[in-house]
Design a protein around this motif. Sequence first.
Motif, PDB file in Angstrom:
ATOM      1  N   SER A  96       0.827  -1.206   0.000  1.00 52.05           N
ATOM      2  CA  SER A  96       0.000   0.000   0.000  1.00 52.05           C
ATOM      3  C   SER A  96       0.860   1.254   0.000  1.00 52.05           C
ATOM      4  CB  SER A  96      -0.928  -0.001   1.215  1.00 52.05           C
ATOM      5  OG  SER A  96      -1.833  -1.086   1.151  1.00 52.05           O
ATOM      6  N   LYS A 118       0.961   4.066  -2.882  1.00 50.03           N
ATOM      7  CA  LYS A 118       0.667   5.444  -2.491  1.00 50.03           C
ATOM      8  C   LYS A 118       1.771   6.398  -2.950  1.00 50.03           C
ATOM      9  CE  LYS A 118      -2.088   8.264  -0.264  1.00 50.03           C
ATOM     10  NZ  LYS A 118      -3.456   8.492  -0.749  1.00 50.03           N
ATOM     11  N   LYS A 119       3.039   5.944  -2.846  1.00 45.69           N
ATOM     12  CA  LYS A 119       4.169   6.781  -3.250  1.00 45.69           C
ATOM     13  C   LYS A 119       4.119   7.077  -4.753  1.00 45.69           C
ATOM     14  CE  LYS A 119       9.222   7.062  -3.001  1.00 45.69           C
ATOM     15  NZ  LYS A 119      10.444   6.374  -2.546  1.00 45.69           N
ATOM     16  N   GLU A 168       1.384   7.079  -6.607  1.00 45.67           N
ATOM     17  CA  GLU A 168       0.258   7.990  -6.831  1.00 45.67           C
ATOM     18  C   GLU A 168       0.628   9.429  -6.465  1.00 45.67           C
ATOM     19  OE1 GLU A 168      -3.683   5.194  -6.239  1.00 45.67           O
ATOM     20  OE2 GLU A 168      -2.616   5.856  -4.430  1.00 45.67           O
ATOM     21  N   GLU A 169       1.432   9.595  -5.426  1.00 49.10           N
ATOM     22  CA  GLU A 169       1.878  10.943  -5.045  1.00 49.10           C
ATOM     23  C   GLU A 169       2.785  11.544  -6.109  1.00 49.10           C
ATOM     24  OE1 GLU A 169       3.686  10.323  -1.278  1.00 49.10           O
ATOM     25  OE2 GLU A 169       1.785  10.257  -0.165  1.00 49.10           O
ATOM     26  N   PRO A 229      -4.866   9.706  -7.677  1.00 51.04           N
ATOM     27  CA  PRO A 229      -4.968   8.280  -7.366  1.00 51.04           C
ATOM     28  C   PRO A 229      -5.146   7.444  -8.628  1.00 51.04           C
ATOM     29  CG  PRO A 229      -7.003   9.392  -6.790  1.00 51.04           C
ATOM     30  CD  PRO A 229      -6.035  10.465  -7.155  1.00 51.04           C
ATOM     31  N   ARG A 264     -10.685   3.388  -4.338  1.00 44.74           N
ATOM     32  CA  ARG A 264     -10.706   2.502  -3.179  1.00 44.74           C
ATOM     33  C   ARG A 264     -12.086   2.406  -2.535  1.00 44.74           C
ATOM     34  NH1 ARG A 264      -5.822   4.623  -3.913  1.00 44.74           N
ATOM     35  NH2 ARG A 264      -3.898   3.526  -3.249  1.00 44.74           N
TER      36      ARG A 264
END
Length: 311
Positions: A32, A36-37, A39-40, A45, A49
Amino acid sequence: MFTGKKYIYEVYKEKSFSKAAQNLYISQPSLSARVKKIEEQIGVPLFDRSTSPLKLTEIGEIYIEAAKEIFEIEQRVENHINNLTTLKTGHLSVGASNLFAAYVMPQLITQFQQRFPDIRIRITEGNTTQLESMLSNNYLDFVVDNYRYDNIMYNKELYCTENILLAVPKHFSVHDRLTDYQLSYNDIKNKSYLNDSSPAVPLYKFSKLPFIMLAPGNDTRLRGDKLCREAGFHPNIILEFNQQSTSYMAASTQLGATFISDILVSQLPSFENLVYYKLAGESAKREVYFYYKNHKYKTRVMEEFLSMMHK
């Protein structure tokens, strides 16, 4: 952005972080965090989710399509590299003079293609100046030549030592006094004449004969002129040709004597109307090398060709 594409793709494929984490042999929190990294880095995103199972966002769909293309490119490159390293594909370009292109390269190429039938091989004929220029410009991988190339610019691998013989029409009376020096075709073919027990003929004995020579500037011509000078005479040249094979054929018609490579003699049928003689002196020997450009990346194909040549 795409360095972690395998994590994004696995989540997309399984539509679940937990299943994707199991497949990747990492923990779900770690997966996860990695997603997330990414997507940043993108700024939006890639997964919605709020749905179950997970769905891609619009940007996520674009990302996955791009990732698929990258995977395909990587696979093609990997396949191509594997084919090259296993010699399932590749090419080899060799330059040679008429003599070596006609009488040396065919045998080597046949042996190489029997082992590696998928390699494409190109043979280019030319004179030394033309071949060296093409080698310098990376048009050729190798040049096979008996001329000395610049040691700073080119590496070389010895192929063989070539010997220059004298071929003389049988009808000349000079042969009557030189029977101890005469060579048979088989002597040349099996190279037994290279033994110390086989004497070199005194070249001055032929000073009164007509000679067929190669054109000025040719290495065989330069060596022939030097051998004659060292023997104390200037040859009576009645014909000049650009190729050894042409001079050899002219000599076989009984026109005159000619200097000829033992490589050429051994590759052609015997001429019964010619008598052959071994010659003395450094000019009667020359080394044949395969040259390749210094600092040039040596492909697996080139390495295998050189390895086969030395066997």
